[in-house]
Motif scaffolding. Structure first.
Motif, PDB file in Angstrom:
ATOM      1  N   LYS A  71      -4.085  -3.240  -4.983  1.00  0.00           N
ATOM      2  CA  LYS A  71      -3.614  -3.339  -3.287  1.00  0.00           C
ATOM      3  C   LYS A  71      -2.993  -4.455  -3.183  1.00  0.00           C
ATOM      4  O   LYS A  71      -1.905  -3.523  -2.003  1.00  0.00           O
ATOM      5  CB  LYS A  71      -4.921  -3.712  -2.431  1.00  0.00           C
ATOM      6  N   GLU A  74       0.375  -2.734  -4.348  1.00  0.00           N
ATOM      7  CA  GLU A  74       0.798  -2.231  -3.195  1.00  0.00           C
ATOM      8  C   GLU A  74       1.749  -2.496  -1.933  1.00  0.00           C
ATOM      9  O   GLU A  74       2.735  -2.140  -1.596  1.00  0.00           O
ATOM     10  CB  GLU A  74       0.225  -1.343  -3.035  1.00  0.00           C
ATOM     11  N   ASN A  75       1.250  -3.595  -1.669  1.00  0.00           N
ATOM     12  CA  ASN A  75       1.390  -4.407  -0.167  1.00  0.00           C
ATOM     13  C   ASN A  75       2.526  -5.547  -0.182  1.00  0.00           C
ATOM     14  O   ASN A  75       3.695  -5.876  -0.007  1.00  0.00           O
ATOM     15  CB  ASN A  75       0.603  -5.334   0.711  1.00  0.00           C
TER      16      ASN A  75
END
Length: 76
Positions: A71, A74-75
């Protein structure tokens, strides 16, 4: 004659009681041994279960950490 017959019958009954008692003792000893074996097996299974839970928790933590890293990637 009657006392002789009574004595004979009493001896038979005592022998039957001794036989029955011997059988009960043998069954009791077998059940005791079986119970000891089952307790040892239960103890081993409880230990294995605890080890599996610990491994499962460790893997769950690792997977959650990997998900958090993915995550974060991704960010970024």
């Amino acid at each position: 004659m009657d006392t002789n017959n009574t004595d004979s019958r009493l001896k038979e009954q005592v022998l039957e009681l001794e036989t029955t008692l011997s059988q009960l003792i043998a069954v009791s000893e077998r059940l005791f041994d079986e119970n000891q074996s089952l307790k040892a097996k239960e103890s081993q299974l409880i230990k294995e279960r605890a080890e599996l839970h610990a491994k499962n928790d460790k893997i769950r933590t690792q997977v959650e950490a990997m998900i958090q890293r993915l995550k974060a990637m991704e960010n970024a």
